[in-house]
Scaffold this active site. Structure first.
Site, PDB file in Angstrom:
ATOM      1  N   ASP A  26       0.838  -1.194   0.000  1.00 14.93           N
ATOM      2  CA  ASP A  26       0.000   0.000   0.000  1.00 14.93           C
ATOM      3  C   ASP A  26       0.877   1.249   0.000  1.00 14.93           C
ATOM      4  OD1 ASP A  26      -3.215   0.366   0.681  1.00 14.93           O
ATOM      5  OD2 ASP A  26      -1.992   2.153   1.059  1.00 14.93           O
ATOM      6  N   THR A  82     -11.508   2.798  -7.149  1.00 16.44           N
ATOM      7  CA  THR A  82     -11.902   3.295  -8.480  1.00 16.44           C
ATOM      8  C   THR A  82     -13.019   4.319  -8.268  1.00 16.44           C
ATOM      9  OG1 THR A  82     -13.320   1.334  -8.612  1.00 16.44           O
ATOM     10  CG2 THR A  82     -11.260   1.267  -9.855  1.00 16.44           C
ATOM     11  N   THR A 117     -13.978  -2.409  -8.043  1.00 16.33           N
ATOM     12  CA  THR A 117     -15.192  -2.272  -8.868  1.00 16.33           C
ATOM     13  C   THR A 117     -14.830  -1.468 -10.114  1.00 16.33           C
ATOM     14  OG1 THR A 117     -16.462  -2.251  -6.830  1.00 16.33           O
ATOM     15  CG2 THR A 117     -17.620  -1.565  -8.825  1.00 16.33           C
ATOM     16  N   ARG A 151     -18.044  -8.630  -2.221  1.00 19.91           N
ATOM     17  CA  ARG A 151     -19.426  -8.356  -1.809  1.00 19.91           C
ATOM     18  C   ARG A 151     -19.505  -8.071  -0.313  1.00 19.91           C
ATOM     19  NH1 ARG A 151     -22.612 -13.304  -4.801  1.00 19.91           N
ATOM     20  NH2 ARG A 151     -23.498 -12.062  -6.469  1.00 19.91           N
ATOM     21  N   LYS A 202     -21.452  -7.068 -10.528  1.00 13.92           N
ATOM     22  CA  LYS A 202     -21.011  -6.267  -9.375  1.00 13.92           C
ATOM     23  C   LYS A 202     -21.687  -4.888  -9.344  1.00 13.92           C
ATOM     24  CE  LYS A 202     -18.965  -4.361  -6.022  1.00 13.92           C
ATOM     25  NZ  LYS A 202     -19.163  -4.736  -4.638  1.00 13.92           N
ATOM     26  N   ASN A 206     -25.088  -3.199  -6.561  1.00 14.31           N
ATOM     27  CA  ASN A 206     -25.151  -1.943  -5.802  1.00 14.31           C
ATOM     28  C   ASN A 206     -26.135  -0.956  -6.423  1.00 14.31           C
ATOM     29  OD1 ASN A 206     -23.455  -2.854  -3.859  1.00 14.31           O
ATOM     30  ND2 ASN A 206     -21.630  -1.811  -4.611  1.00 14.31           N
ATOM     31  N   ARG A 209     -29.633  -1.830  -5.295  1.00 16.26           N
ATOM     32  CA  ARG A 209     -29.900  -1.362  -3.931  1.00 16.26           C
ATOM     33  C   ARG A 209     -30.127   0.153  -3.920  1.00 16.26           C
ATOM     34  NH1 ARG A 209     -29.875  -3.572   1.116  1.00 16.26           N
ATOM     35  NH2 ARG A 209     -28.802  -2.498   2.815  1.00 16.26           N
ATOM     36  N   GLY A 253     -25.064   6.864   1.679  1.00 17.12           N
ATOM     37  CA  GLY A 253     -23.633   7.162   1.787  1.00 17.12           C
ATOM     38  C   GLY A 253     -22.787   5.930   1.585  1.00 17.12           C
ATOM     39  N   CYS A 256     -19.608   2.915  -1.952  1.00 12.28           N
ATOM     40  CA  CYS A 256     -20.011   2.046  -3.081  1.00 12.28           C
ATOM     41  C   CYS A 256     -21.273   2.520  -3.797  1.00 12.28           C
ATOM     42  CB  CYS A 256     -20.218   0.629  -2.568  1.00 12.28           C
ATOM     43  SG  CYS A 256     -18.815   0.032  -1.613  1.00 12.28           S
ATOM     44  N   LYS A 317     -23.480   4.552   7.868  1.00 11.38           N
ATOM     45  CA  LYS A 317     -24.579   3.627   8.151  1.00 11.38           C
ATOM     46  C   LYS A 317     -24.426   3.070   9.556  1.00 11.38           C
ATOM     47  CE  LYS A 317     -22.745  -0.729   6.402  1.00 11.38           C
ATOM     48  NZ  LYS A 317     -23.051  -1.889   5.562  1.00 11.38           N
TER      49      LYS A 317
HETATM   50  N1  SAJ Z   1     -29.490   2.535   3.185  1.00 18.31           N
HETATM   51  C1  SAJ Z   1     -30.769   3.104   3.188  1.00 18.31           C
HETATM   52  N2  SAJ Z   1     -31.849   2.267   3.160  1.00 18.31           N
HETATM   53  C2  SAJ Z   1     -31.732   0.924   3.148  1.00 18.31           C
HETATM   54  C3  SAJ Z   1     -30.442   0.356   3.128  1.00 18.31           C
HETATM   55  C4  SAJ Z   1     -29.330   1.180   3.146  1.00 18.31           C
HETATM   56  O1  SAJ Z   1     -30.935   4.334   3.206  1.00 18.31           O
HETATM   57  O2  SAJ Z   1     -32.773   0.240   3.130  1.00 18.31           O
HETATM   58  C5  SAJ Z   1     -28.298   3.407   3.151  1.00 18.31           C
HETATM   59  C6  SAJ Z   1     -27.333   3.207   4.344  1.00 18.31           C
HETATM   60  O3  SAJ Z   1     -27.761   3.928   5.470  1.00 18.31           O
HETATM   61  C7  SAJ Z   1     -26.038   3.716   3.742  1.00 18.31           C
HETATM   62  C8  SAJ Z   1     -26.139   3.325   2.264  1.00 18.31           C
HETATM   63  O4  SAJ Z   1     -27.508   3.038   2.028  1.00 18.31           O
HETATM   64  O5  SAJ Z   1     -25.964   5.129   3.827  1.00 18.31           O
HETATM   65  C9  SAJ Z   1     -25.290   2.149   1.859  1.00 18.31           C
HETATM   66  O6  SAJ Z   1     -25.354   1.112   2.823  1.00 18.31           O
HETATM   67  P1  SAJ Z   1     -25.500  -0.429   2.462  1.00 18.31           P
HETATM   68  O7  SAJ Z   1     -25.646  -1.207   3.712  1.00 18.31           O
HETATM   69  O8  SAJ Z   1     -26.573  -0.602   1.450  1.00 18.31           O
HETATM   70  O9  SAJ Z   1     -24.188  -0.812   1.670  1.00 18.31           O
HETATM   71  P2  SAJ Z   1     -22.600  -0.654   1.812  1.00 18.31           P
HETATM   72  O10 SAJ Z   1     -22.196   0.518   0.988  1.00 18.31           O
HETATM   73  O11 SAJ Z   1     -22.105  -0.736   3.198  1.00 18.31           O
HETATM   74  O12 SAJ Z   1     -22.154  -2.024   1.078  1.00 18.31           O
HETATM   75  C10 SAJ Z   1     -22.644  -2.302  -0.234  1.00 18.31           C
HETATM   76  C11 SAJ Z   1     -23.195  -3.738  -0.213  1.00 18.31           C
HETATM   77  N3  SAJ Z   1     -23.925  -4.005  -1.447  1.00 18.31           N
HETATM   78  C12 SAJ Z   1     -25.190  -4.496  -1.447  1.00 18.31           C
HETATM   79  O13 SAJ Z   1     -25.782  -4.747  -0.433  1.00 18.31           O
HETATM   80  C13 SAJ Z   1     -25.800  -4.774  -2.772  1.00 18.31           C
HETATM   81  C14 SAJ Z   1     -22.043  -4.713  -0.021  1.00 18.31           C
HETATM   82  O14 SAJ Z   1     -22.500  -6.064  -0.128  1.00 18.31           O
HETATM   83  C15 SAJ Z   1     -20.948  -4.483  -1.073  1.00 18.31           C
HETATM   84  O15 SAJ Z   1     -19.850  -5.368  -0.912  1.00 18.31           O
HETATM   85  C16 SAJ Z   1     -20.444  -3.049  -0.904  1.00 18.31           C
HETATM   86  O16 SAJ Z   1     -21.561  -2.162  -1.146  1.00 18.31           O
HETATM   87  C17 SAJ Z   1     -19.328  -2.802  -1.896  1.00 18.31           C
HETATM   88  O17 SAJ Z   1     -18.164  -2.815  -1.461  1.00 18.31           O
HETATM   89  O18 SAJ Z   1     -19.604  -2.660  -3.093  1.00 18.31           O
END
Ligand code: SAJ
Length: 425
Positions: A26, A82, A117, A151, A202, A206, A209, A253, A256, A317
């Site tokens: 790193d 990225t 990614t 993931r 991939k 995201n 979601r 936030g 990803c 989160k």
């Molecule tokens: N959030 C909401 N409402 C929800 C779920 C989440 O507002 O119902 C918000 C959270 O508060 C947060 C944001 O979305 O601000 C993202 O949180 P997250 O838990 O959805 O995801 P990350 O960014 O921690 O991780 C995601 C995951 N992807 C999916 O669930 C499809 C994780 O599995 C991936 O590995 C990661 O992105 C990544 O590295 O790409």
């Protein structure tokens, strides 16, 4: 392991624990120093112990970037960032720079796994040509190249790394087979495909979601207009066997979801584009929370410039220390401009975004006029409204970005209450 951040470090530690000799490379001296003194630069459950065990056993060490390290390795896993730039255009320069070194170091039968990614098509149009040019070798014949997206979600990284089905997409069938075998030493289930499909999968995960959360957020705004409660509506809609609406909130936030949708649609123009529209809805939510707060103060007869606001949560989160792209930043920064004083409490995350840091909930709410709930940390799920009311100034306000307090309970305790997706009581 090229890149020892939130993804690279758990990957390095887990491979070392499976018996491989791992060098984590790193550019950041603080990361390298931390690993080599048996510590974890990130607060991830179980990671510090895993790093320590493997550094002490001699299977894991960290170094600053250097060519010499790479030429000794059989397998090179790339996990550099990225990001997107200010125009939301993907910036793969960190990846291409790292691959410059990797290409120089390749020899026959080397394995290269890309876990960063990437915009779909990157492996075949950018990574493969660069590595072949630099090494004078042919991918899938002389060396093996695959896209192996991660993931893992912060807070559950080690468990999800091992247990989530792991997709491996080779640049050709030999690469899929060989690199699939490598990862099956750590991951319990491998799914084999080609690199182009893996890249789409991939970014699609995201984006799915993000779009679903945007729908929940828009539904919240619709419910506010109708004076009904979105949480109740979602709960009832989700009893349908084919409906699974996510949860609304103060915005989206983390590193990803805020950028992967832009990677997925990169280079393609659509007249109608649900992906960009969803991003815009999610990006608008912090401003909505600011507006709800100013409205709440007004309804409670309080002037913003004389009001003190307490915020709960700066992490992006629940239950993590990570504040990258946290919606709290915009909410806190904006409201700090409008009000007399701001104080913040987050038991997990050190970020304050310019507000005064409180060391506990009591200190945060003491003499506050308004409490703004921004993160659904476990510690914030059982707030004692009566106690909080007794500590706050008269005619207190709650603005509930994460719907942590029942509106009826807030009303019974004498609060003016506005929640995202909830009519005022
Ligand atoms: N959030 C909401 N409402 C929800 C779920 C989440 O507002 O119902 C918000 C959270 O508060 C947060 C944001 O979305 O601000 C993202 O949180 P997250 O838990 O959805 O995801 P990350 O960014 O921690 O991780 C995601 C995951 N992807 C999916 O669930 C499809 C994780 O599995 C991936 O590995 C990661 O992105 C990544 O590295 O790409």
């Amino acid at each position: 392991m090229v890149g020892a951040g939130y993804v690279g470090l758990p990957t390095a530690a887990l491979f070392a624990d499976a018996g491989f000799n791992v060098t984590a490379i790193d550019l950041q001296p603080s990361i390298v120093e931390s690993v080599n003194r048996c510590d974890s630069p990130i607060d991830e459950p179980g990671l510090k112990e895993l790093i320590c065990r493997n550094v002490l056993s001699g299977r894991l060490r960290a170094v600053l970037t250097c060519d010499a390290e790479l030429t000794r390795e059989d397998a090179i896993i790339v996990t550099v960032q990225t990001p997107v730039d200010e125009n939301n255009t993907p910036d793969i320069n960190f990846l291409m720079n790292a691959l410059d070194f990797v290409g120089n170091a390749l020899r026959e039968n080397s394995l290269v796994a890309i876990c960063s990614t990437v915009p779909p098509g990157t492996l075949s149009t950018k990574v493969k040509p660069l590595l072949e040019f630099k090494s004078d070798l042919t991918a899938d014949k002389d060396f093996f190249l695959a896209y192996v997206p991660e993931r893992i979600a912060p807070g559950k990284s080690l468990k999800e790394f091992v247990e989530s089905p792991r997709i491996v997409g080779g640049i050709g069938p030999n690469s899929t087979a060989v690199i699939g075998d490598l990862f099956s030493a750590v991951c319990s289930k491998m799914i084999r495909t080609d690199s182009a499909t893996a890249e789409i999968v991939k970014t699609a995960e995201n984006t799915f979601r993000d779009v679903n959360i945007a729908f929940a957020n828009q539904l919240a705004l619709i419910c506010e207009k109708h004076g009904t409660d979105v949480m109740n509506a979602i709960e009832l809609a989700n009893t349908h066997p084919r409906v699974n609406i996510h949860l609304p909130g103060p915005g989206v936030g983390g590193p990803c979801l805020v950028k992967d949708p832009y990677l997925l649609i990169h280079g393609i123009n659509f007249e109608n584009d649900v992906i960009t529209a969803a991003r815009a809805v999610n990006d608008s939510m912090p401003k909505h929370v600011v507006e709800l707060t100013l409205k709440g103060l007004s309804v409670a007869g309080k002037q913003p410039e004389k009001s003190r606001i307490a915020f709960l949560g700066t992490a992006y989160k629940a239950n993590v220390d990570d504040a990258r792209y946290s919606p709290s930043q915009q909410v806190i920064t904006e409201l700090t401009r409008h009000v007399a004083a701001t104080v913040v409490y987050d038991p997990y995350c050190p970020a304050t975004f310019g507000a005064k840091k409180a060391s506990c909930l009591t200190e945060a709410v003491q003499d506050a006029d308004c409490l703004v709930l921004l993160v659904d940390h476990a510690d914030f799920k059982k707030l004692d409204c009566a106690k909080i009311k007794s500590l706050m100034n008269p005619n207190p306000v709650i603005i509930d970005g994460k719907r942590l307090v029942a509106s009826q309970t807030a009303k019974e305790n004498g609060f003016t209450y506005f929640g995202v997706g909830c009519c005022p009581v």
